[in-house]
Design a protein around this motif. Structure first.
Motif, PDB file in Angstrom:
ATOM      1  N   HIS A  40      -7.817 -10.736  -1.123  1.00 12.33           N
ATOM      2  CA  HIS A  40      -6.795 -10.024  -1.893  1.00 12.33           C
ATOM      3  C   HIS A  40      -6.596  -8.617  -1.341  1.00 12.33           C
ATOM      4  O   HIS A  40      -7.542  -7.924  -1.007  1.00 12.33           O
ATOM      5  CB  HIS A  40      -7.196  -9.936  -3.364  1.00 12.33           C
ATOM      6  CG  HIS A  40      -6.206  -9.181  -4.188  1.00 12.33           C
ATOM      7  ND1 HIS A  40      -6.525  -8.038  -4.884  1.00 12.33           N
ATOM      8  CD2 HIS A  40      -4.884  -9.390  -4.392  1.00 12.33           C
ATOM      9  CE1 HIS A  40      -5.442  -7.586  -5.505  1.00 12.33           C
ATOM     10  NE2 HIS A  40      -4.439  -8.384  -5.225  1.00 12.33           N
ATOM     11  N   ARG A  41      -5.326  -8.241  -1.230  1.00 11.92           N
ATOM     12  CA  ARG A  41      -4.980  -6.896  -0.807  1.00 11.92           C
ATOM     13  C   ARG A  41      -3.755  -6.433  -1.579  1.00 11.92           C
ATOM     14  O   ARG A  41      -3.005  -7.254  -2.103  1.00 11.92           O
ATOM     15  CB  ARG A  41      -4.718  -6.833   0.697  1.00 11.92           C
ATOM     16  CG  ARG A  41      -3.470  -7.522   1.224  1.00 11.92           C
ATOM     17  CD  ARG A  41      -3.639  -9.007   1.509  1.00 11.92           C
ATOM     18  NE  ARG A  41      -4.827  -9.295   2.261  1.00 11.92           N
ATOM     19  CZ  ARG A  41      -4.934  -9.166   3.590  1.00 11.92           C
ATOM     20  NH1 ARG A  41      -3.887  -8.766   4.288  1.00 11.92           N
ATOM     21  NH2 ARG A  41      -6.053  -9.460   4.192  1.00 11.92           N
ATOM     22  N   PHE A  42      -3.547  -5.134  -1.630  1.00 12.06           N
ATOM     23  CA  PHE A  42      -2.365  -4.621  -2.316  1.00 12.06           C
ATOM     24  C   PHE A  42      -2.021  -3.250  -1.754  1.00 12.06           C
ATOM     25  O   PHE A  42      -2.861  -2.574  -1.148  1.00 12.06           O
ATOM     26  CB  PHE A  42      -2.598  -4.521  -3.836  1.00 12.06           C
ATOM     27  CG  PHE A  42      -3.686  -3.551  -4.236  1.00 12.06           C
ATOM     28  CD1 PHE A  42      -3.386  -2.221  -4.522  1.00 12.06           C
ATOM     29  CD2 PHE A  42      -5.006  -3.971  -4.335  1.00 12.06           C
ATOM     30  CE1 PHE A  42      -4.386  -1.331  -4.883  1.00 12.06           C
ATOM     31  CE2 PHE A  42      -6.013  -3.082  -4.706  1.00 12.06           C
ATOM     32  CZ  PHE A  42      -5.698  -1.754  -4.972  1.00 12.06           C
ATOM     33  N   THR A  43      -0.786  -2.852  -1.921  1.00  9.86           N
ATOM     34  CA  THR A  43      -0.342  -1.503  -1.589  1.00  9.86           C
ATOM     35  C   THR A  43      -0.089  -0.745  -2.880  1.00  9.86           C
ATOM     36  O   THR A  43       0.000  -1.334  -3.960  1.00  9.86           O
ATOM     37  CB  THR A  43       0.960  -1.536  -0.768  1.00  9.86           C
ATOM     38  OG1 THR A  43       1.988  -2.124  -1.577  1.00  9.86           O
ATOM     39  CG2 THR A  43       0.787  -2.374   0.508  1.00  9.86           C
ATOM     40  N   LYS A  44       0.055   0.566  -2.777  1.00  7.46           N
ATOM     41  CA  LYS A  44       0.366   1.356  -3.984  1.00  7.46           C
ATOM     42  C   LYS A  44       1.708   0.932  -4.562  1.00  7.46           C
ATOM     43  O   LYS A  44       1.879   0.855  -5.781  1.00  7.46           O
ATOM     44  CB  LYS A  44       0.392   2.850  -3.637  1.00  7.46           C
ATOM     45  CG  LYS A  44      -0.988   3.447  -3.439  1.00  7.46           C
ATOM     46  CD  LYS A  44      -0.939   4.957  -3.366  1.00  7.46           C
ATOM     47  CE  LYS A  44      -2.337   5.509  -3.128  1.00  7.46           C
ATOM     48  NZ  LYS A  44      -2.766   6.488  -4.088  1.00  7.46           N
ATOM     49  N   THR A  45       2.671   0.666  -3.693  1.00  8.44           N
ATOM     50  CA  THR A  45       3.982   0.221  -4.160  1.00  8.44           C
ATOM     51  C   THR A  45       3.868  -1.092  -4.912  1.00  8.44           C
ATOM     52  O   THR A  45       4.438  -1.261  -5.996  1.00  8.44           O
ATOM     53  CB  THR A  45       4.950   0.068  -2.973  1.00  8.44           C
ATOM     54  OG1 THR A  45       5.039   1.310  -2.275  1.00  8.44           O
ATOM     55  CG2 THR A  45       6.330  -0.352  -3.444  1.00  8.44           C
ATOM     56  N   ALA A  46       3.125  -2.041  -4.317  1.00 12.84           N
ATOM     57  CA  ALA A  46       2.946  -3.340  -4.962  1.00 12.84           C
ATOM     58  C   ALA A  46       2.266  -3.182  -6.317  1.00 12.84           C
ATOM     59  O   ALA A  46       2.665  -3.817  -7.308  1.00 12.84           O
ATOM     60  CB  ALA A  46       2.132  -4.258  -4.065  1.00 12.84           C
ATOM     61  N   LYS A  47       1.256  -2.354  -6.376  1.00  8.06           N
ATOM     62  CA  LYS A  47       0.537  -2.142  -7.637  1.00  8.06           C
ATOM     63  C   LYS A  47       1.487  -1.657  -8.730  1.00  8.06           C
ATOM     64  O   LYS A  47       1.476  -2.168  -9.863  1.00  8.06           O
ATOM     65  CB  LYS A  47      -0.589  -1.131  -7.430  1.00  8.06           C
ATOM     66  CG  LYS A  47      -1.364  -0.806  -8.699  1.00  8.06           C
ATOM     67  CD  LYS A  47      -2.470   0.203  -8.434  1.00  8.06           C
ATOM     68  CE  LYS A  47      -3.180   0.575  -9.735  1.00  8.06           C
ATOM     69  NZ  LYS A  47      -4.290   1.525  -9.512  1.00  8.06           N
ATOM     70  N   ASN A  48       2.344  -0.693  -8.391  1.00  8.28           N
ATOM     71  CA  ASN A  48       3.289  -0.158  -9.378  1.00  8.28           C
ATOM     72  C   ASN A  48       4.254  -1.230  -9.873  1.00  8.28           C
ATOM     73  O   ASN A  48       4.540  -1.328 -11.072  1.00  8.28           O
ATOM     74  CB  ASN A  48       4.067   1.009  -8.767  1.00  8.28           C
ATOM     75  CG  ASN A  48       3.190   2.220  -8.536  1.00  8.28           C
ATOM     76  OD1 ASN A  48       2.164   2.394  -9.197  1.00  8.28           O
ATOM     77  ND2 ASN A  48       3.580   3.073  -7.597  1.00  8.28           N
TER      78      ASN A  48
END
Length: 353
Positions: A284-292
């Motif tokens: 699993h990975r995420f970006t700050k944009t994706a998190k928002n």
């Protein structure tokens, strides 16, 4: 609860039928566009026209969340004008674009970011143009094999009953000496593809995961047992088979969860499925944009996205994403790898990322 209720079979995951359908006018000049229009009429769907598949602005809904949910039930039929294929490492050399968008509601999906304000589902009717472009990419790399990934921006199996494009693509690639096709799905509606003349040039892969992940983060997709039953049908139809374990999520009881996953595959798959079997593993990975975006669209999600618990991994173009720290990533990779090779010693693990 009575024994009858415990043992009563659950209804099958239903096939996708949109609520709204939009057509670019020029899409109706193509056989596939006419075919989909006729299907939409027969289904009694609400049909609209649009100047561009990139410009759907009048979706109903009082809030942004309402509009998002309706967008996921909206089909847009258009022409793919950009025939330059993106790269698709490590899965393949190129992504082949026959559709964009997905009807599933997987909380973690990277399409949350890449599709941004356009989460509706698009299918492209100029399939001959797309296949012609693929032929050009194959010719450029001959005599090397060129692999194409058909599920980078969509789940094409979930749309096949509407478009028929995936079967065309499979049979086209079956005729290419130096071309190969790959795609992955979370849907079990594989019947239209079982009689395709694939010539073993297509690897049919299913996304699988621990029960915890499927239960909490994959609404709107086929259940695990449905995917595995479909995988058996696909193997018996002669396709090379693969599984993507993604995203691998660190959670309480993760070792038991992923061991149980591999056990279920081992105990359920027919012998045909193990002859040429591959696994791919993606943490699993995420970006700050994706998190928002994810927190706005799925405000009650249990998905862990704490930057303090993660390692920042730089990617191309100076951008990066949050992945598990090395110790956790190594533990996940080693444990699941051991489980796979214990049950499927002849399988190939293509990568862990």
């Amino acid at each position: 609860m009575s024994t009858e209720l415990l043992t009563r079979p659950q209804p099958s995951t239903t096939i996708f039928v949109p609520e709204l359908v939009y057509f670019e006018p020029d899409a109706l000049n193509y056989p596939k566009g006419k075919q989909i229009y006729k299907w939409a009429e027969q289904e009694g769907l609400e049909i609209h026209m649009t100047t561009s598949h990139n410009q759907i602005r009048d979706l109903p809904g009082e809030t942004e969340l309402d509009k998002y949910r309706i967008a996921k039930r909206t089909l847009v039929v258009g022409i793919r004008k950009t025939l330059k294929f993106e790269t698709s490492k490590p899965s393949a050399e190129y992504a082949i674009p026959i559709a964009t968008g997905c009807m599933g509601h997987c909380h973690y999906c990277y399409l949350q970011t890449t599709m941004g304000a356009k989460p509706y589902i698009r299918v492209y009717v100029n399939i001959d143009d797309i296949l012609g472009a693929a032929k050009g990419y194959i010719a450029e790399r001959e005599p090397e094999i060129t692999r194409f990934e058909a599920a980078c921006t969509s789940d094409p199996v979930g749309l096949e009953h509407i478009s028929g494009s995936l079967k065309q693509l499979i049979e086209f690639m079956g005729e290419q000496e130096h071309g190969r096709l790959r795609f992955v799905t979370k849907y079990h509606h594989v019947e239209p593809l079982l009689d395709a003349k694939h010539n073993k040039h297509t690897r049919f892969r299913f996304s699988v995961n621990a029960d915890y992940v499927i239960k909490n983060f994959e609404p709107g997709t086929s259940r695990f047992h449905e995917r595995i039953e479909a995988a058996g049908k696909v193997a018996k139809a002669g396709y090379p088979l693969g599984f993507i374990i993604a995203p691998i999520i660190w959670h309480e009881g993760w070792e038991e969860g992923y061991a149980t996953l591999i056990d279920k595959l081992y105990n359920t798959l027919p012998a045909e499925a193990t002859h040429d079997l591959t696994f791919e593993m993606i943490q699993h990975r995420f970006t700050k944009t994706a998190k928002n975006i994810i927190e706005k669209r799925y405000p009650k999600t249990k998905l862990e996205m704490d930057e303090e618990k993660r390692k920042y991994k730089w990617g191309k173009y100076g951008k990066g994403k949050y992945v598990y720290k090395d110790e956790q990533a190594t533990a996940l990779r080693e444990f699941i790898t051991e489980q796979i090779f214990e049950k499927f010693p002849q399988a190939k693990i293509e990568y862990f990322t």
